[in-house]
Every structure is written in structure tokens, then in C-alpha cells.
Design a protein around this motif. Sequence first.
Motif, PDB file in Angstrom:
ATOM      1  N   THR A 151       0.814  -1.249   0.101  1.00 48.62           N
ATOM      2  CA  THR A 151       0.088   0.111   0.196  1.00 48.62           C
ATOM      3  C   THR A 151       0.823   1.234   0.060  1.00 48.62           C
ATOM      4  O   THR A 151       0.484   2.357  -0.524  1.00 48.62           O
ATOM      5  CB  THR A 151      -1.060   0.252   1.272  1.00 48.62           C
ATOM      6  OG1 THR A 151      -0.399  -0.337   2.216  1.00 48.62           O
ATOM      7  CG2 THR A 151      -2.046  -1.122   1.026  1.00 48.62           C
ATOM      8  N   ASN A 152       2.216   1.118   0.388  1.00 42.94           N
ATOM      9  CA  ASN A 152       3.048   2.191   0.543  1.00 42.94           C
ATOM     10  C   ASN A 152       3.778   2.369  -0.943  1.00 42.94           C
ATOM     11  O   ASN A 152       4.697   3.462  -1.082  1.00 42.94           O
ATOM     12  CB  ASN A 152       4.018   2.028   1.652  1.00 42.94           C
ATOM     13  CG  ASN A 152       3.597   2.430   3.005  1.00 42.94           C
ATOM     14  OD1 ASN A 152       2.501   2.804   2.669  1.00 42.94           O
ATOM     15  ND2 ASN A 152       4.562   2.477   4.023  1.00 42.94           N
ATOM     16  N   GLY A 153       3.394   1.628  -2.097  1.00 44.89           N
ATOM     17  CA  GLY A 153       3.766   1.571  -3.200  1.00 44.89           C
ATOM     18  C   GLY A 153       5.454   1.375  -3.298  1.00 44.89           C
ATOM     19  O   GLY A 153       6.136   1.397  -4.222  1.00 44.89           O
ATOM     20  N   ALA A 154       5.809   0.784  -2.252  1.00 52.89           N
ATOM     21  CA  ALA A 154       7.370   0.270  -2.136  1.00 52.89           C
ATOM     22  C   ALA A 154       7.589  -0.775  -3.457  1.00 52.89           C
ATOM     23  O   ALA A 154       6.478  -1.582  -3.573  1.00 52.89           O
ATOM     24  CB  ALA A 154       7.939  -0.154  -0.949  1.00 52.89           C
ATOM     25  N   GLU A 155       8.794  -0.995  -3.939  1.00 50.63           N
ATOM     26  CA  GLU A 155       8.777  -1.966  -4.912  1.00 50.63           C
ATOM     27  C   GLU A 155       9.659  -2.930  -4.382  1.00 50.63           C
ATOM     28  O   GLU A 155      11.225  -3.150  -4.421  1.00 50.63           O
ATOM     29  CB  GLU A 155       9.273  -1.697  -6.154  1.00 50.63           C
ATOM     30  CG  GLU A 155       8.276  -0.498  -6.856  1.00 50.63           C
ATOM     31  CD  GLU A 155       8.810  -0.021  -8.037  1.00 50.63           C
ATOM     32  OE1 GLU A 155       9.883  -0.634  -8.737  1.00 50.63           O
ATOM     33  OE2 GLU A 155       8.156   0.390  -8.735  1.00 50.63           O
ATOM     34  N   PRO A 156       9.350  -4.046  -3.488  1.00 49.27           N
ATOM     35  CA  PRO A 156      10.200  -5.076  -3.117  1.00 49.27           C
ATOM     36  C   PRO A 156      11.106  -5.884  -3.905  1.00 49.27           C
ATOM     37  O   PRO A 156      10.672  -6.197  -5.069  1.00 49.27           O
ATOM     38  CB  PRO A 156       9.292  -5.946  -2.289  1.00 49.27           C
ATOM     39  CG  PRO A 156       8.025  -5.771  -3.037  1.00 49.27           C
ATOM     40  CD  PRO A 156       7.817  -4.468  -3.572  1.00 49.27           C
ATOM     41  N   VAL A 157      12.401  -6.147  -3.582  1.00 45.22           N
ATOM     42  CA  VAL A 157      13.306  -6.785  -4.521  1.00 45.22           C
ATOM     43  C   VAL A 157      13.188  -8.322  -4.488  1.00 45.22           C
ATOM     44  O   VAL A 157      12.866  -8.681  -3.523  1.00 45.22           O
ATOM     45  CB  VAL A 157      14.637  -6.394  -4.243  1.00 45.22           C
ATOM     46  CG1 VAL A 157      15.647  -7.352  -5.307  1.00 45.22           C
ATOM     47  CG2 VAL A 157      14.872  -4.951  -4.245  1.00 45.22           C
ATOM     48  N   PRO A 158      12.905  -8.667  -5.519  1.00 44.89           N
ATOM     49  CA  PRO A 158      12.773 -10.406  -5.585  1.00 44.89           C
ATOM     50  C   PRO A 158      14.020 -11.024  -4.687  1.00 44.89           C
ATOM     51  O   PRO A 158      15.138 -10.798  -4.851  1.00 44.89           O
ATOM     52  CB  PRO A 158      13.022 -10.889  -6.945  1.00 44.89           C
ATOM     53  CG  PRO A 158      12.560  -9.848  -7.661  1.00 44.89           C
ATOM     54  CD  PRO A 158      13.151  -8.470  -7.011  1.00 44.89           C
ATOM     55  N   LEU A 159      13.545 -12.084  -3.989  1.00 46.96           N
ATOM     56  CA  LEU A 159      14.576 -12.843  -3.272  1.00 46.96           C
ATOM     57  C   LEU A 159      15.471 -13.695  -4.271  1.00 46.96           C
ATOM     58  O   LEU A 159      14.788 -14.340  -5.240  1.00 46.96           O
ATOM     59  CB  LEU A 159      14.010 -13.910  -1.894  1.00 46.96           C
ATOM     60  CG  LEU A 159      13.355 -12.969  -0.833  1.00 46.96           C
ATOM     61  CD1 LEU A 159      12.777 -14.066   0.270  1.00 46.96           C
ATOM     62  CD2 LEU A 159      14.251 -12.191  -0.288  1.00 46.96           C
ATOM     63  N   VAL A 160      16.715 -14.130  -4.006  1.00 49.15           N
ATOM     64  CA  VAL A 160      17.461 -14.879  -4.784  1.00 49.15           C
ATOM     65  C   VAL A 160      18.028 -16.095  -4.040  1.00 49.15           C
ATOM     66  O   VAL A 160      18.769 -15.963  -2.984  1.00 49.15           O
ATOM     67  CB  VAL A 160      18.634 -14.078  -5.500  1.00 49.15           C
ATOM     68  CG1 VAL A 160      19.479 -14.959  -6.379  1.00 49.15           C
ATOM     69  CG2 VAL A 160      17.909 -12.897  -6.113  1.00 49.15           C
ATOM     70  N   ALA A 161      17.965 -17.037  -4.601  1.00 45.37           N
ATOM     71  CA  ALA A 161      18.324 -18.486  -3.850  1.00 45.37           C
ATOM     72  C   ALA A 161      19.681 -18.582  -4.242  1.00 45.37           C
ATOM     73  O   ALA A 161      20.177 -18.512  -5.209  1.00 45.37           O
ATOM     74  CB  ALA A 161      17.613 -19.626  -4.419  1.00 45.37           C
ATOM     75  N   PRO A 162      20.552 -18.673  -3.238  1.00 42.55           N
ATOM     76  CA  PRO A 162      21.931 -18.996  -3.221  1.00 42.55           C
ATOM     77  C   PRO A 162      22.096 -20.423  -3.848  1.00 42.55           C
ATOM     78  O   PRO A 162      21.380 -21.157  -3.921  1.00 42.55           O
ATOM     79  CB  PRO A 162      22.483 -19.271  -1.689  1.00 42.55           C
ATOM     80  CG  PRO A 162      21.105 -19.390  -0.704  1.00 42.55           C
ATOM     81  CD  PRO A 162      20.046 -18.860  -1.725  1.00 42.55           C
ATOM     82  N   ASP A 163      23.566 -20.272  -4.516  1.00 41.03           N
ATOM     83  CA  ASP A 163      23.574 -21.741  -4.998  1.00 41.03           C
ATOM     84  C   ASP A 163      23.699 -22.971  -3.914  1.00 41.03           C
ATOM     85  O   ASP A 163      24.060 -22.560  -2.707  1.00 41.03           O
ATOM     86  CB  ASP A 163      25.226 -21.666  -5.598  1.00 41.03           C
ATOM     87  CG  ASP A 163      25.271 -20.686  -6.793  1.00 41.03           C
ATOM     88  OD1 ASP A 163      24.164 -20.204  -7.274  1.00 41.03           O
ATOM     89  OD2 ASP A 163      26.273 -20.071  -7.018  1.00 41.03           O
TER      90      ASP A 163
END
Lengths: 865, 65
Positions: A151-163
Amino acid sequence: MKLSINGADVEVDDRHAKTPLLWVLRDVVGLHGTKYGCGAGFCAACTVLIDGRNTKSCQTATERAVGKVVTTVEGAAGPAVDAVRNAWYQGNVVQCGYCQPGQTLAAVALLEADPAPDDAKIDTWMSGNLCRCATYPRIRAAIHAAAHTLTNGAEPVPLVAPDEIDDRRLTPEELLDPVHPYIRIRPDGTIIAYSSQVEMGQGIHTGLATIVAEELDADFASVRVVNAANGRGPNGDVYGNPDLGSAFQLTGASNSMKGLWVRYRLAAAQARARLAAAAAEAWEVPADQVEVNNGVLRHGSGRQARFGELAARAEQLPVPDGVRPKDAADYKLIGREGRLRVDAVPKILGTTHYTIDQSLPGMLTAVVLHPPRFGATVASLDDQAALAEPGVTAVVPIEEGVAVVAETLADAQRGLRALVVAWDDTNAERRSSVELLAEHIRLLESGESAVTARDDGDVDRALTGAASTVDATYTLPYLSHAPMEPNNAACRMREDGVLEVWVGTEAPEYVKMNASSIAGIDKEQVEVHITFAGGSFGLHSSAEHDPTAEAVQVARALGWKHPIKLQSLREEEFKVGRYRAMAVHRVRAGADADGRLTAWHQQIVAAPTSVNLPFVRDVMFTNGVDFFTTTGAVDPPYAVENFRLESTNFESPIPTMVWRSVGNSHTEFARESAIDELAIASGRDPVDLRRELLAESPRTLRALELAAESSGWGSALPAGRARGITSSGFLGSSANVTEISLDDRGRVHVDRIVFALDCGRNVNPDLIRAQVEGGLLWGLSAAAWGEVVLGDGGDIVTQNFDTYPVMRMRSVPRIEIHLIDSTEPPSGVGEVSVPSVAPALANAIAALTGTRIRRLPFSKTIKVY
Amino acid sequence: MPEVNITPSENGPYIVSGPVTLTAPDGHVIEHPDPMAMCRCGGSSNKPFCDGTHATIDFDGTLAN
């Protein structure tokens, strides 16, 4: 059939039209992020999005997904997905993680439907998704956090799985190094900690990463942790449980942090000293002039290097003499807030490999039909119809029942349903749970097989002379662990004669013994790969007749031609037992005219548990007394001059196993209820009575005072509300105040649980709170509703979550945890809160209604919700 | 005529046994075991079937008459 899965068109053979979508996703398409938990729509571990709606894929025939858009955890994307996943990560939501792909997808669907749900909406929406770790309070908070982000319009970054990290077996030379088996630093600076303790949700990998980063002065984010095994070398098992004298590798008894605290602090300090020595050698400066901070080595001359640059050189050096761990005053991580779980991201993204996800070339899947009564055996078997099912390749009678082997789980399950088996009940347990309980009580009253476990003073005389007495019998049912991932195992005989086993075990040594004896090979020819466990709670401590044994028998019967994955169906896991033992306690206690406790006589009847654990039984079952039956009773935190404890070992083919908090799960119900009954009988406040009894136990006394004060003990409550209290010295020092209310139909609502805990040094306060929360809800679930029922003739009636109700989000009370800061070494927190819940609730119900409930679950007497 | 029995269990689901066809609003036939447990408390997340929730929530299944 053509399916649309994660944006791609996927062609699936028409023979799978009626197959649940879950198994087509997992076994045909190869997407393992969607999990099996019950196969019947009770748990929602299999949640996927179909046209955006959270749907149970185990209840969806694949043909019904044709023409629709299927999204699994692997393909989910977008702002709501990223907001949810980040909130899960930042909120330390995840424990074992097995249910979390389903939980997060359900949360995404909720936020797409309602961008600002309130608690009631969240509870209703999410109550379909079970979590045996009971991460519910954190799930609820994370959904609010994700809603806020969106609702705050923030753009969360996708999580990335480590190797993924390779778990290559150590060479004999590597095993001899003091550091190498525990910590390695790669040239890129990644620090790998090899955990002797399996991660099954309790967060031990994060605790280990914290210790290692602290003592190495490394960047916490650079530490990765893997489950280690196969550590036996010339000097014993390098991964042997440090709290058990390193005798063998075992995760249990809540002693992981206690052991890691000794072993890995030292190993990390040694690794740090060796890095400093390598820098000193390279720069030709004294080692004590090398400073280490956040993964970088520095010298006053301006020279500096990152860990990775000097790691290879350091490994060639001896460990300097006299290395000691840091002074606590220098801690930067230990005891601080802010650590996020190191295992969270892969679990949230569905990339963590559990045993069920094991996949090997040529692998076949097996399921086992177990007898409907404990101890029954196969009298006759007709497997024609099973073998006629498409995909079924073999039917193999094994010691535990009949295995059906097939290309996919769904094929194997169809084969299992087509088996025609007649059972021989010659050695079967034919008694119902009602009859079994009656026999426990008969043995309690007759005392015919009782063994004295402890006898101090003169109990009989003290009871006779007591001014007030209590004589009460408490009964508790069989309980199942029912972790979200049923226990599974996979195995493969390699061409070099090494038998590999993949299993989320608490006891790799047992796996080696078990597998090698069935395969007829040397124990060290078995190589164990410890997978992440989708919960265990003690279940995976088994040493025989378990999925490992079943998998190896099947693989052997098929001439070792195929890797075998043995998957437990939920119903079959219930039928295998390994329950928390049924238990009956009688307590006779007396107080003098001043209300001081003067006599305590306790009798217990329960099936022994330690006898099922090799090595452990050698020290825990002595002189006919099982410590796992009497723990919490034989060693109460209270000082009593005249004390006698007798224990009777119940005999039955029903297998028992350690169950989160083991004997304390029943002994503390009897002890803390009886103390409360005595307080009432002698007209004393339950806190005052305990305060007096804890004079010699200052840490438990402090926890008692803290819980009492924080809960407002002694202050007036509105009408229709009451509190109950318990205290305990189990594992740590703790106290529980539970506050309840009664509704207009005389039913109990649990409103609030206040728990105070001294567990020594708080390594990661937030992870401690998570374990205490989970333990409280585990204990509440069992106390309120938990019971495995055997029906007439011994038929195992309880086989899934519809008849074994477990805590869902909408029944979670308010929980307040107060941690006591301590400089003592840390003790375990996974089990510590469990035993307190039932007696605290019983004491509260007695205070509110005047009715003393001595029989669990409470639901047999009064509704609890 | 084959016998169908419906039993409201104590504070729990309807236990339905016998040859019955269960049809969803969209017309598709829902496969089910025999007997089957059908949600009576309204709280199931697995409707029309029971998922055990009745035991854990504020549900009173006392029969009206």
C-alpha cells in the motif's frame, strides 16, 4: 492434455487425467516446490495458484487444470509475491520451511483479494494452511508487513536463492584437521560451516552461523551452513554429539546449541588464528599485529587481505597453540537482535531439498502398506491388481508391510490401493485405546511391575502426618509427531559398493547401522546425505523399521538396480506409530499445617522410550527405569524431603519414540497439576508455594517471578477469566502463566500465554522467541485436542489431520515471551516451553471453574478453542 | 433401494455413507470416499469435506431437537 504451468505450455500424458495435479507437478513435470502433506485437502502444503486462486493441488484432478493458468512457487512473481517473500524473510517466519511455499502462495492470493486484511480476515483465510512448527504468529505479522509494503507503493526486490553447496565426503587427512571438518573458507570468501546438527526447523544453522561469524570476525552474510555427516575417522566421529562426549552423531535432547557453543566457537577461533598466521607469514609481520574485522585482515603497515585470499594458505598452517574463544564483552553478533535465518530464502522460494524432493537417474518411488493393527503381519497377499496398474513396476513384501514400487508416487499409491492383503493378528495389539488406558491404570493400582526410581526420606510417614493431602491420577494419550513432511528416505547402491542414503535424520549413526545391517555391508560403507527435514520433533530419531529400512529392503529386493525413494503417505505414517507413549500418573502429596510440601509419592505407568534408541538406552534405561519416562518426575525443580517415585514399563507392540520434550510432556502435567492441587488444598497461592520450593533453584525462581510479574499475577481479572501458572527446570529455567476465559456455553478460550525463560546466553533472541512460540503452540495443540485413537480390536483409527486436529492460525492465543539475559552457557530452546502448556491450562481451568481436569486431551472433558 | 445414512457426529462432521453422488455447483462430480465426513461447522478449508477444524474452533454441534 495441455497444461499452462508458470507461463509455459506443458504436454502431459492423458493417463494422468485423474491424477492429482500435485503429483503431476512433482513427478511428471519435475517441479518439487509444491509439497505433499496429507493428500486429502486437510493441510494445504500443496497449495498452488489456479487462475490466481489458492488451490489445493492434491484435491485437483489434473484434467480440471486444463485451460487454466497454474502458478507454482517456482513461477510466482510480481509485487505481491516479492512483498510477501521479503516479509517472510525479514520476519524470521520460516522454521522447517516445508509448508512455506503453500503458505506464501495463500498469502499472495489473500493480498490480491484484499490489500489490507485485518487479523480476523487473515486468520480465516490462512487457517487452511497447517504449520506444525506453528509459525502462525509470524505469518500473520508478515502478511500485515507485506500489505503495508504494497500500500506504500514500495517495490520489493525478489529474493534470490543461493547456489547449492556440494557435500563431498571428507578425506581422511581432512578429517584429522582441527578446523577443516567444521569450517572452510572458499577463495571467493564464502565461509562454509558444516553442521553436525541437522536443521529440521529449530534454527540451529543460524545459531551456528552466528557463532562462526562472531569468532571468525566474519561478515555474517558470508557464512553458509550445510548438514554434515560421515565424520568417522581415526579419532572417532568429528560430528559426534559434543554434549554426549562425541560418541556418535545425534541431534536431540535440545543440546545442539550447548554442544556447538563448545566445539564451533573454538574451531572458528582457531580458523581465525590460522588466517592471522597466514597473513603474518605472507606480510612478514608478527601475527599479533594482524587485526581481523568483518572478513578482512589488516596490518598497520597498510597491508590487507580478505579471508578468501588467504584461506588456502591458512589451511596449510598448523593451528597456533593456546587459541581461546572471545571474551563475551567483545561480542558483536551473539546476543544481538537482527539475525535473519540463513536457511530462509531457499525455503521461501521452494528450492530447499527435502528428502521427498530427492531425484536420481533411474529412481523409482515406493510406498508401503502397513498393517491396520500394530504387530499384525501379512498372512496372504494378492498383488495382481496392483501390478496391473500403469506405472507400477514391483510389489515387494518387506518386514514392515507390503511395498509398491512405481514410476511416480501417484502410480504407487494406486497400486497400494489395489493390493489385497489378509493380515495375521497372532501377535497384534488388539486392545483399543480405552482398553489400553484401563490396563495402564490397573498396573498403576496393582503396582505389580513397579520399580522404584528414587526413594528419599519416609514418604508413607510424611503422608500420614500431613495436614492436607492430594491424591490424584492423571492420564495422557498416545500422540503423533505428524511433521508436515512425512518421514521419507532414498537410497542408491553405487558401483563402488557404497550405499548412499538420503534422509532428514536426527541420528545418522542409526541410519548407517540400520542400512548396513539390511544391505549386509560394513557400516562405514554407508554414506549418509542429511537432507533438510520438513519437521521431525523427535520422529526422525528412529533406528529401525523406518523409511530407511524400508527403502533399503526394496532396493535390495530389486537387485540394487534402481535408486529407491521411499515416501511415507500420511495415513501410513500414523500406522507406523512411534508415538509419544500413553502415560498414567498417580501423585500423592502432603503439606504440613503451614502449607509446606512435606511428602511426594508419584507412580508412573508408560511404555519405555529410550529402549528404542541404541547407545542412548545403555545410559538412559538402568535398573528397569526409563529416564525418558521419569524425566521431570525424578528430577523436579522443587526440594522435597520425603520423596518416592515408582515407574512401571508398559508392554505393547505399539512403537514409542521421543516426542518434542519427551517424558516431560507428561510428567510435568502430573507434577505441575498436583502442585497446584496441593496449593488449593492447603489454602496457598500457587506462586507462593512454588517460591518456597524453589529456594535452592534461583534461576527457576527468577523465571517464576518474571512470569508472575509480567502476567499481572495476583491482580484482579474481569469476571469469567482466570490464570494458571507452572514452573520448570527442564532444559532451562522457565515459567508459564496462561490466561483463559469462559464463554456463555461453558467453553474455554485461551487468551494469553506469558512465558519467562532463562536459557543461558541468548545467542539469537529472535530465534529463541520463535522456538518458544512454536513449542507453546505445539503443546497447546496436543493438550487441547491431541490423541491417537485405537478402536475396537486395535484398529488404528487416527490416520490424518481430520481426526488428529492440530493448531490452525485462528486458534492461536496472544503469546508474550520474556527472555532473561544470562552469562551462563546457552541451553536448548526447541522443547523447553512444550511441557508447561497442559498443566498451566489445567490450573487455569481449575481456578476458573473449580473443575480439575486430569485427563488429556482437554477436549474429552471441555471444549478448548 | 441402497441405503444412505447421514449421521451428525458429536460436535463434528456429518458422516455420510452409502452410494451418493456429490455434484459441485459447476456440475462436475466430486469423487469421495465411502463413508465421507462432510463439514458441519462451516470452518473447514476443505469444503464440502471435514478437515478437523471443528474441534479447534467455537463450534457447537448440539442438535436442535
